[in-house]
Motif scaffolding. Structure first.
Motif, PDB file in Angstrom:
ATOM      1  N   TRP A   1      -1.292  -8.641  -2.627  1.00  0.00           N
ATOM      2  CA  TRP A   1      -2.566  -8.036  -2.279  1.00  0.00           C
ATOM      3  C   TRP A   1      -2.452  -6.516  -2.310  1.00  0.00           C
ATOM      4  CZ3 TRP A   1      -6.719 -11.229  -1.300  1.00  0.00           C
ATOM      5  CH2 TRP A   1      -6.426 -12.586  -1.105  1.00  0.00           C
ATOM      6  N   THR A   2      -3.432  -5.866  -2.909  1.00  0.00           N
ATOM      7  CA  THR A   2      -3.512  -4.413  -2.945  1.00  0.00           C
ATOM      8  C   THR A   2      -4.969  -3.988  -2.828  1.00  0.00           C
ATOM      9  OG1 THR A   2      -2.997  -2.409  -4.214  1.00  0.00           O
ATOM     10  CG2 THR A   2      -3.577  -4.373  -5.483  1.00  0.00           C
ATOM     11  N   ASP A   3      -5.170  -2.790  -2.307  1.00  0.00           N
ATOM     12  CA  ASP A   3      -6.529  -2.256  -2.249  1.00  0.00           C
ATOM     13  C   ASP A   3      -6.808  -1.327  -3.425  1.00  0.00           C
ATOM     14  OD1 ASP A   3      -4.971  -0.088  -1.528  1.00  0.00           O
ATOM     15  OD2 ASP A   3      -6.351   0.619   0.001  1.00  0.00           O
ATOM     16  N   SER A   4      -5.868  -1.254  -4.348  1.00  0.00           N
ATOM     17  CA  SER A   4      -6.007  -0.351  -5.484  1.00  0.00           C
ATOM     18  C   SER A   4      -6.484  -1.093  -6.734  1.00  0.00           C
ATOM     19  CB  SER A   4      -4.667   0.336  -5.775  1.00  0.00           C
ATOM     20  OG  SER A   4      -4.752   1.078  -6.964  1.00  0.00           O
TER      21      SER A   4
ATOM     22  N   TYR B   1      -7.244  -8.398  -4.963  1.00  0.00           N
ATOM     23  CA  TYR B   1      -7.783  -7.205  -4.317  1.00  0.00           C
ATOM     24  C   TYR B   1      -8.098  -7.520  -2.859  1.00  0.00           C
ATOM     25  CZ  TYR B   1     -10.978  -3.517  -2.964  1.00  0.00           C
ATOM     26  OH  TYR B   1     -11.574  -2.486  -2.293  1.00  0.00           O
ATOM     27  N   VAL B   2      -7.783  -6.593  -1.971  1.00  0.00           N
ATOM     28  CA  VAL B   2      -8.152  -6.709  -0.566  1.00  0.00           C
ATOM     29  C   VAL B   2      -8.753  -5.373  -0.132  1.00  0.00           C
ATOM     30  CG1 VAL B   2      -5.867  -6.037   0.319  1.00  0.00           C
ATOM     31  CG2 VAL B   2      -7.393  -7.391   1.750  1.00  0.00           C
ATOM     32  N   ASN B   3      -9.823  -5.453   0.613  1.00  0.00           N
ATOM     33  CA  ASN B   3     -10.464  -4.257   1.126  1.00  0.00           C
ATOM     34  C   ASN B   3      -9.502  -3.526   2.056  1.00  0.00           C
ATOM     35  OD1 ASN B   3     -12.092  -2.529   2.905  1.00  0.00           O
ATOM     36  ND2 ASN B   3     -13.824  -3.475   1.846  1.00  0.00           N
ATOM     37  N   THR B   4      -9.474  -2.216   1.988  1.00  0.00           N
ATOM     38  CA  THR B   4      -8.569  -1.403   2.796  1.00  0.00           C
ATOM     39  C   THR B   4      -8.658  -1.735   4.275  1.00  0.00           C
ATOM     40  OG1 THR B   4      -8.710   0.397   1.197  1.00  0.00           O
ATOM     41  CG2 THR B   4      -7.960   0.978   3.398  1.00  0.00           C
TER      42      THR B   4
ATOM     43  N   ASP C   1       0.854  -1.183   0.000  1.00  0.00           N
ATOM     44  CA  ASP C   1       0.000   0.000   0.000  1.00  0.00           C
ATOM     45  C   ASP C   1       0.888   1.230   0.000  1.00  0.00           C
ATOM     46  OD1 ASP C   1      -2.361   1.439  -0.034  1.00  0.00           O
ATOM     47  OD2 ASP C   1      -2.541   1.490   2.135  1.00  0.00           O
TER      48      ASP C   1
ATOM     49  N   LYS D   1      -6.351  -4.717   5.548  1.00  0.00           N
ATOM     50  CA  LYS D   1      -4.904  -4.734   5.340  1.00  0.00           C
ATOM     51  C   LYS D   1      -4.132  -4.367   6.597  1.00  0.00           C
ATOM     52  CE  LYS D   1      -3.971  -1.999   2.214  1.00  0.00           C
ATOM     53  NZ  LYS D   1      -4.573  -0.870   1.700  1.00  0.00           N
TER      54      LYS D   1
END
Length: 178
Positions: free
Chosen positions: A120-123, A159-162, A48, A165
């Motif tokens: 994994w990213t929330d973007s 994708y991972v929800n903010t 992130d 994380k």
């Protein structure tokens, strides 16, 4: 320039206290969680960024045929973001590149099999750039996407929800509960 006696005394006290820490040890052995019946070993990296910092954390996840799962923190890093303000996706892409480098370092250091690597990213913007095979991008974005593509497969990205994380803990204040 010489230090005053008060500062010198404080440094000596600190040095004496520091020598007392030599007996402290922290178990970082990853093989402890690699029981003989482990059937799946995965490396998970969360990345992130914001205008202040780039962050990456890595975990090892091991499961056995009975469904027992063990996760272990491997390493984490927070870097100060570049001073020059760039577009929003650039820091997030830079953090993704840092995750690729982390994975490469970790995989080179361990001496056991890893069945899968997951990033994994929330973007969703970063995910679109990684999965984009046709559109042309700015040079900095194209370079980041190229490094990500060279070090990983686009199917390894998730994708991972903010809110989920743990990488955010590196730069967000935490309220103690209790």
């Amino acid at each position: 320039m010489e230090l005053d006696s008060e500062t010198t005394d404080r440094i000596k006290v600190w040095a004496n206290k520091l020598s007392q820490t030599s007996g402290i040890s922290v178990s970082r052995c990853l093989k402890v969680i690699l029981w003989e019946s482990a059937n799946l070993v995965q490396l998970h990296l969360f990345s992130d960024a914001n205008i202040m910092a780039l962050r990456v954390v890595a975990y090892l996840r091991v499961s056995d045929p009975l469904g027992n799962i063990s996760c272990r923190f491997i390493m984490g890093k927070a870097r100060v973001a570049p001073l020059k303000h760039v577009s929003v996706p650039c820091p997030k892409l830079s953090a993704a590149v840092l995750a690729i480098r982390f994975a490469s370092t970790i995989l080179a250091m361990i001496d056991f099999r890893v069945d899968g690597v997951y990033y994994w990213t929330d973007s969703t913007t970063v995910l679109r750039y990684i999965r984009n095979d046709q559109a042309r991008c700015q040079t900095i974005v194209a370079n980041c996407v190229s490094m990500i593509g060279d070090g990983s497969d686009q199917n390894e990205w998730r994708y991972v929800n903010t809110e989920w994380k743990t990488v955010n803990d590196a730069t967000r204040s935490k309220q103690s509960k209790g």
